[in-house]
Every structure is written in structure tokens, then in C-alpha cells.
Design an enzyme around this catalytic site. Structure first.
Site, PDB file in Angstrom:
ATOM      1  N   GLY A   1       6.390 -49.491  -9.384  1.00 36.66           N
ATOM      2  CA  GLY A   1       5.693 -50.207 -10.456  1.00 36.66           C
ATOM      3  C   GLY A   1       5.280 -49.307 -11.598  1.00 36.66           C
ATOM      4  O   GLY A   1       5.181 -49.745 -12.752  1.00 36.66           O
TER       5      GLY A   1
ATOM      6  N   GLU B   1      11.835 -49.036  -4.498  1.00 36.85           N
ATOM      7  CA  GLU B   1      11.396 -50.072  -3.557  1.00 36.85           C
ATOM      8  C   GLU B   1      12.221 -50.110  -2.277  1.00 36.85           C
ATOM      9  O   GLU B   1      11.683 -50.363  -1.186  1.00 36.85           O
ATOM     10  CB  GLU B   1      11.433 -51.445  -4.241  1.00 36.85           C
ATOM     11  CG  GLU B   1      10.271 -51.742  -5.173  1.00 36.85           C
ATOM     12  CD  GLU B   1      10.384 -51.090  -6.538  1.00 36.85           C
ATOM     13  OE1 GLU B   1       9.496 -51.305  -7.373  1.00 36.85           O
ATOM     14  OE2 GLU B   1      11.372 -50.344  -6.781  1.00 36.85           O
TER      15      GLU B   1
END
Length: 294
Positions: A145, A170
Site C-alpha cells: 500500500g 502482496e
């Protein structure tokens, strides 16, 4: 149409030239700051440029509180006619942002997961759609993020330290980057680099990130703020309306895609994150982090 709660990219009365009409004695007094728990904003009204510093140690993780404060701060600046650009950086040494706060995704209720994911969406929509010039001054590592925040800016400058890395990693946590993360990444580095990097969950050291086009420039740490200001000056030399409409044209398809599927994206996140296997994987990762700290 703009998404609910997101300011449209539109004609904004040009602010350029306003500062030059101020007497020199006043320019020194045109700086003001506002701060909350996790973010410090310093606005130089003379230049029309704000610096938003992330101050949520130890790693500036994107918690629900952080995301809420980020959106409120950005909205304040967006509505302030004195502000035309924002530089994003970190007040925490060696880290820009570690990305989404895993504690928000582990062992919580379905309602909490939904609230959290809507906040992540809102942060991206506001930043990616911003009327202002946005420059990421990446002064530390920026995974997941944190990378998305940098990718959503108009320009990325990173400290030329190979110990600092950036990327959408991720996959390493058993999580799939959502389509709008992917679209933002593809639009920055191209399809092949994005595909390989996303599948491997790669974190790219600063020199490699620059070679791939993930960041636009590398500079020594002591020159980072100076370079960010110089880049901002170059972008603000253009008439606001021309730049804003061009930005809107370039980014509209990606924004519209999330807006059209926003609730579906929330439900997909909830279904995915609530899976027993994903919860187990996240909890194991959290335990590993605790052992590292210990």
C-alpha cells in the site's frame, strides 16, 4: 461523474501568479501547519505547496485511523485555494509507508473489513483524482500500500539507497493485489514488468525501481526535499486548468472502473480476507513480525 466524496478534476481558478503579488515581507509569514495524530501538513501559501509528512511510527502503516486522517488532510488542501501542489514524505526514518495495516485485516468482523476497505478505496480515489500536483518524496522502503500511495502521485523521487525498496509485494503474503492496484501499476511500468513483479510479489531496490520506471528519479537523501520542490516548481509553471484536464483524461478510465465496481470490490475483499487460509497466513506473518521486533 466523480465518485461520492471525491473531488472532481475540473477547471479550478488558476492560483499561479498570486504569490508573486505579495510584498516580500509577507512571504515569510505565509507558512502554516496543521497536524493530527498520524500526519503533519505544512502549507507554504507563498508558493502554494504543502508537504504532508507521515508520522505514524514504527512504519507508517495504513491503518483505518491513518487513512481517515490522510483523506481529511487531502480534502482540506484540495479545498484551499492557496494550495496547488502536495509533496508526500515520511517523518519516520528509513520507511515511507509499510502499506496496509495487517491488524485491520486479521481477526476482525465483516463490518470492520468493509469499513477498512472503503477507507483504502477512498484514499486512492482522492489521491489519484486530485486536482493538485502530487509528488512522492520516497525517503525509505515502500512496500504494498505504501507503493500504491507513491504510484498514485504525478511524480516519484526516491532516495538512492539500495537498502530501500518499493513494490506491490502482496503475493508474498498470499494476497492478490486488487484490479485498481494492478491498473495503476501497469500504467506506470507497463504490462510485462507489472505482470512479473505482481506474480512474484517483488520488492525492487531503489536502483532497480528507477531502471523499471517505478520511480522517476533517484537522489541522495540530503537532496530529496530540494529536488521535490524543484520538480513541483516545474509542474506548477503550467496553467492549472490544462494540466488538470490532461490528468483527468489520462486517469479517468482507471478511476471510473473502480467507481463502477466499488461495492463489488468491497465484497470481494471481505470474502477473500475472511477465508480461513488467508487469516492463518496473515496471523503467521504478524507473529513473524513480532519475533523480529523481539
Amino acid at each position: 461523474l466523480s465518485p461520492p466524496g471525491v473531488l472532481p478534476l475540473c477547471h479550478r481558478p488558476p492560483a499561479w501568479g498570486r504569490a508573486s503579488r505579495q510584498p516580500p515581507s509577507l512571504l515569510l509569514s505565509l507558512c502554516r501547519a496543521f497536524s493530527n495524530n498520524k500526519i503533519l501538513v505544512e502549507l507554504d501559501e507563498g508558493k502554494g505547496v504543502a508537504t504532508m509528512k507521515f508520522k505514524s511510527p514504527p512504519v507508517n502503516s495504513l491503518s483505518l485511523d491513518f487513512l481517515t486522517e490522510f483523506c481529511i488532510s487531502l480534502e482540506k488542501l484540495e479545498n484551499d485555494r492557496a494550495c496547488r501542489g502536495v509533496i508526500f514524505t515520511s517523518a519516520v526514518p528509513k520507511i515511507f509507508s509499510s502499506g496496509l495495516d495487517i491488524t485491520e485485516m486479521c481477526g476482525k468482523s465483516m463490518e470492520h473489513y468493509a469499513e477498512f476497505w472503503r477507507a483504502v478505496q477512498e484514499m486512492w480515489l482522492r489521491l489519484y483524482s486530485s486536482n493538485m500536483v502530487t509528488v512522492a518524496a520516497v525517503n525509505g522502503s515502500s512496500p504494498a500500500g505504501g507503493c500504491l500511495v507513491a504510484l498514485s502521485c504525478d511524480y516519484r523521487i526516491m532516495v538512492e539507497n539500495p537498502k530501500f525498496s518499493i513494490g506491490l509485494n502482496e503475493a508474498q503474503l498470499g494476497i492478490v493485489a486488487p484490479f485498481w492496484f494492478k491498473d495503476t501499476f501497469v500504467n506506470t511500468v507497463g504490462h510485462r514488468v507489472a505482470e512479473r513483479s505482481l506474480q512474484l510479489g517483488s520488492l525492487h531496490p531503489a536502483p532497480e525501481a528507477h531502471r523499471l520506471g517505478l520511480v522517476d528519479e533517484l537522489v541522495p537523501e540530503e537532496k530529496l526535499q530540494e529536488k521535490a520542490v524543484a520538480v513541483m516548481d516545474r509542474w506548477l509553471a503550467l496553467p492549472d486548468h490544462a494540466r488538470q484536464l490532461t490528468k483527468s483524461m489520462m486517469r479517468k478510465a482507471v478511476v471510473d472502473r473502480l467507481v463502477a465496481h466499488r461495492e463489488e470490490d468491497v465484497q470481494n475483499f471481505i470474502t477473500f480476507i475472511a477465508k480461513e487460509s488467508i487469516q492463518k497466513s496473515l496471523c503467521m506473518y504478524m507473529e513473524m513480525l513480532k519475533k523480529k521486533k523481539g
